[in-house]
Design a protein around this motif. Structure first.
Motif, short mmCIF file in Angstrom:
data_model
loop_
_atom_site.label_atom_id
_atom_site.label_comp_id
_atom_site.label_asym_id
_atom_site.label_seq_id
_atom_site.Cartn_x
_atom_site.Cartn_y
_atom_site.Cartn_z
N ASP A 246 0.85 -1.19 0.00
CA ASP A 246 0.00 0.00 0.00
C ASP A 246 0.89 1.25 0.00
O ASP A 246 2.08 1.16 0.30
CB ASP A 246 -0.83 -0.06 1.29
CG ASP A 246 -1.85 1.03 1.41
OD1 ASP A 246 -2.11 1.72 0.40
OD2 ASP A 246 -2.38 1.22 2.52
N LYS A 248 0.56 4.68 1.96
CA LYS A 248 -0.32 5.32 2.94
C LYS A 248 -0.29 6.86 2.90
O LYS A 248 -1.27 7.51 3.23
CB LYS A 248 0.07 4.87 4.35
CG LYS A 248 -0.20 3.39 4.61
CD LYS A 248 -1.35 3.19 5.55
CE LYS A 248 -1.84 1.77 5.61
NZ LYS A 248 -0.90 0.83 6.20
N GLY A 260 -6.00 6.55 4.24
CA GLY A 260 -6.44 5.15 4.22
C GLY A 260 -5.66 4.34 3.18
O GLY A 260 -5.67 3.11 3.21
N TYR A 303 -5.21 -9.47 8.32
CA TYR A 303 -4.26 -8.65 7.57
C TYR A 303 -3.16 -8.24 8.53
O TYR A 303 -3.44 -7.59 9.55
CB TYR A 303 -5.04 -7.46 7.03
CG TYR A 303 -4.33 -6.24 6.51
CD1 TYR A 303 -3.20 -5.70 7.09
CD2 TYR A 303 -4.87 -5.55 5.43
CE1 TYR A 303 -2.61 -4.55 6.62
CE2 TYR A 303 -4.29 -4.39 4.95
CZ TYR A 303 -3.17 -3.90 5.55
OH TYR A 303 -2.59 -2.75 5.10
N GLU A 318 0.62 -3.38 12.38
CA GLU A 318 -0.78 -3.43 12.82
C GLU A 318 -1.40 -4.73 12.32
O GLU A 318 -0.95 -5.30 11.33
CB GLU A 318 -1.58 -2.26 12.24
CG GLU A 318 -1.61 -2.27 10.72
CD GLU A 318 -2.62 -1.34 10.07
OE1 GLU A 318 -3.51 -0.84 10.77
OE2 GLU A 318 -2.53 -1.15 8.85
N ASN A 320 -5.16 -6.01 10.98
CA ASN A 320 -6.51 -5.64 10.61
C ASN A 320 -7.33 -6.92 10.47
O ASN A 320 -6.78 -7.96 10.10
CB ASN A 320 -6.54 -4.87 9.28
CG ASN A 320 -5.84 -3.52 9.39
OD1 ASN A 320 -5.98 -2.85 10.40
ND2 ASN A 320 -5.08 -3.15 8.39
N ARG A 322 -9.71 -7.66 8.40
CA ARG A 322 -10.43 -7.52 7.13
C ARG A 322 -9.40 -7.44 6.01
O ARG A 322 -8.20 -7.41 6.28
CB ARG A 322 -11.23 -6.22 7.16
CG ARG A 322 -10.27 -5.11 7.58
CD ARG A 322 -10.78 -3.74 7.49
NE ARG A 322 -9.82 -2.82 8.06
CZ ARG A 322 -8.77 -2.31 7.42
NH1 ARG A 322 -8.56 -2.59 6.16
NH2 ARG A 322 -7.93 -1.50 8.03
N GLY A 324 -7.47 -5.28 3.00
CA GLY A 324 -7.06 -3.88 2.95
C GLY A 324 -7.77 -3.15 1.82
O GLY A 324 -8.24 -3.74 0.86
N ASP A 325 -7.84 -1.83 1.96
CA ASP A 325 -8.34 -0.98 0.89
C ASP A 325 -7.29 0.11 0.72
O ASP A 325 -7.06 0.86 1.67
CB ASP A 325 -9.70 -0.40 1.30
CG ASP A 325 -10.38 0.30 0.15
OD1 ASP A 325 -9.68 0.75 -0.77
OD2 ASP A 325 -11.61 0.43 0.17
N PRO A 326 -6.60 0.21 -0.38
CA PRO A 326 -6.89 -0.34 -1.70
C PRO A 326 -6.22 -1.68 -2.05
O PRO A 326 -6.31 -2.08 -3.20
CB PRO A 326 -6.37 0.75 -2.63
CG PRO A 326 -5.16 1.27 -1.91
CD PRO A 326 -5.49 1.21 -0.45
N GLU A 327 -5.58 -2.39 -1.12
CA GLU A 327 -4.87 -3.61 -1.52
C GLU A 327 -5.80 -4.63 -2.20
O GLU A 327 -5.39 -5.37 -3.10
CB GLU A 327 -4.23 -4.28 -0.30
CG GLU A 327 -3.09 -3.50 0.32
CD GLU A 327 -3.55 -2.64 1.48
OE1 GLU A 327 -4.64 -2.05 1.40
OE2 GLU A 327 -2.81 -2.54 2.47
N1 GLY Z 1 -4.75 0.16 3.13
C1 GLY Z 1 -4.63 -0.02 4.51
C2 GLY Z 1 -5.77 -0.62 5.18
O1 GLY Z 1 -6.70 -1.08 4.54
O2 GLY Z 1 -5.77 -0.64 6.40
#
Ligand code: GLY
Ligand code: AMP
Length: 459
Positions: A246, A248, A260, A303, A318, A320, A322, A324-327
């Motif tokens: 990503d 950031k 994001g 993630y 970190e 997550n 879920r 990723g966005d935009p991954e």
């Molecule tokens: N692109 C980082 C995230 O979805 O947390």
């Protein structure tokens, strides 16, 4: 007839049908048993997931709640203007939704998986308890310490005076993070102590982040190359997805505030096969096992945001709970397997019996953000020049909505132009070629998505 129950039984039912009628029987059942799915969310990640799910021949319709202008105009998708979890569960019951997939963290942290499961509805995601790996950074850090998962050293504060005293003793750069969910904007990588003090005040005194910033983490600064390592878990088995990276920061050259995510590509060349094994061994498996030891069965996407130092050692920035966005956008563009079947395996606890096949090409996504993103994104600007999808690209929508026949901006990140190419450079060239024709007032776009991978290859 309930389609979700019938589809997996097609083969066994077919064995009772005379040989000569086999093919027609299967064909007929497939037509009758078309499934309906629900995707929760309205960003680029959800456009990509829903678009991919709808390509499965077994799918009649994918509802996207609430969706965006892109999902509104896509064949096989239908927007659903609901965000309330109880209403979504009632809708899933009424429509006999075969399964639901959750995109963003907020409904997961609010317990959507627990509510759906209590209503006997199939849903792919972690429970509210499991989602604490993302919804509380202090929980995640303490968890990583308990299970020896490599991560930066940190301390947690709720009082500004103590945070300031800690910063005074710390060398810069230093990282200040809001404990709770802040849509990717709760992290300040402070290059000076002054900046760190202001960030702590902004979170603990001015409460700019609300409850999310009522507790802050002050963390050692890590240097290296970032990568997003996303897997699917069914509670017992783990299926790693293609790696990605990503971008950031808002501006070219990784300058400006954190966002994001302004663009991504897949795969991430920094994740070599040896490093992949190491991440599975030192990070992903211990995390899933650790959660299980604490009585939490982890299901859903997981993630790990990684920082890989110059010696190739990975540390977790970190977790997550879920994708990723935009991954997701480049990852999904590369996925050749049927996503419906993969998620069904995940829901049935048989992820070990399925594999994901990837396009060998690189996919690269460039995000268009609205004017004033990330602070106060402007809405309502008309977007022109949106192309239809081609064999080697797709424009995924995020903060867009329909206004009559026009598509207008309605959120911070607006579009993600995602293209395939034989290498990063070619995917980059193709994505920017397509991006060239798209316009709206005040649009912001980085011009260097992919350059880190290109430069990495030069060394
Ligand atoms: N692109 C980082 C995230 O979805 O947390
Ligand atoms: P996070 O939401 O925790 O992943 O942080 C967002 C971004 O801030 C990351 O993708 C990194 O670019 C940066 N970041 C977070 N933690 C650190 C750290 N300890 N050292 C250096 N950069 C960091």
């Amino acid at each position: 007839m309930r389609c979700s129950k019938t589809s997996p039984r097609l083969a066994s039912l077919a064995s009772h049908v005379p040989e000569r009628l086999h093919a027609s029987f299967l064909y007929l059942l497939k037509i009758i048993c078309k499934m309906k799915l629900l995707v929760i969310g309205g960003g680029g990640r959800e456009h990509a997931l829903a678009w991919k799910l709808a390509q499965s021949p077994r799918i009649q319709k994918v509802f996207v709640a609430p969706g965006n202008a892109g999902t509104a105009r896509e064949n096989g998708l239908e927007n659903l203007p609901l965000t309330d979890i109880q209403e979504l569960a009632r809708f899933a019951q009424k429509e006999h939704i075969s399964f639901t997939t959750v995109g963003p963290e907020a409904p997961l942290a609010a317990g959507i998986v627990d509510v759906f499961r209590a209503g006997n509805l199939k849903i792919f995601g972690p429970t509210q308890k499991a989602a604490r790996l993302e919804s509380s950074k202090s929980f995640a850090k303490a968890f990583m310490q308990r299970y020896d998962i490599p991560t930066a050293k940190y301390a947690t504060f709720t009082r500004a005076s103590e945070a300031h005293a800690h910063i005074d003793k710390h060398d810069a750069p230093v990282v200040v993070k809001a404990d709770g969910l802040a849509a990717g904007k709760g992290v300040v990588v402070a290059m000076s102590k002054d900046e760190a003090h202001s960030a702590a005040d902004m979170m603990l005194v001015s409460s700019n982040m609300g409850k999310a910033g009522a507790s802050v983490l002050i963390e050692d600064y890590l240097e290296g190359e970032e990568a997003s390592f996303i897997v699917m878990c069914d509670g017992a088995h783990i299926l790693p997805l293609a790696t990605s990276q990503d971008h950031k920061r808002l501006l070219d050259g990784d300058k400006g505030p954190n966002t994001g995510g302004m663009g991504a590509y897949s795969p991430a060349p920094v994740v070599t096969p040896a490093l992949h094994n190491r991440v599975m061994r030192e990070i992903i498996r211990p995390a899933i096992k650790g959660m299980a030891q604490e009585g939490v069965v982890y299901t859903g996407f997981l993630y790990a945001g990684l920082m890989i130092d110059s010696k190739g050692n990975p540390k977790v920035l970190e977790f997550n709970c879920r994708m990723g966005d935009p991954e997701t956008q480049p990852i999904i563009l590369r996925l050749k397997s049927d996503l419906v079947s993969i998620i069904e395996h995940a829901l049935n606890g048989t992820l070990d019996q399925v594999s994901a096949e990837w396009d060998r090409r690189v996919a690269l996504g460039v995000v268009f953000a609205a004017a004033n993103y990330p602070d106060t994104p402007k809405k309502g600007d008309v977007i022109t020049g949106l192309p239809r999808a081609g064999e080697d690209f797709k424009v995924f929508h995020a903060g867009t909505q329909l206004n009559g026949k026009s598509v207008v901006t309605s959120g911070g990140r607006v579009l993600c132009v995602t293209a395939l190419g034989d290498n990063v450079k070619m995917a980059q060239r193709r994505a920017y070629e397509i991006a060239e024709g798209i316009r709206f007032n005040g649009m912001q776009m980085r011009r260097d998505i992919g350059n880190r991978a290109i430069n990495l290859k030069k060394h």
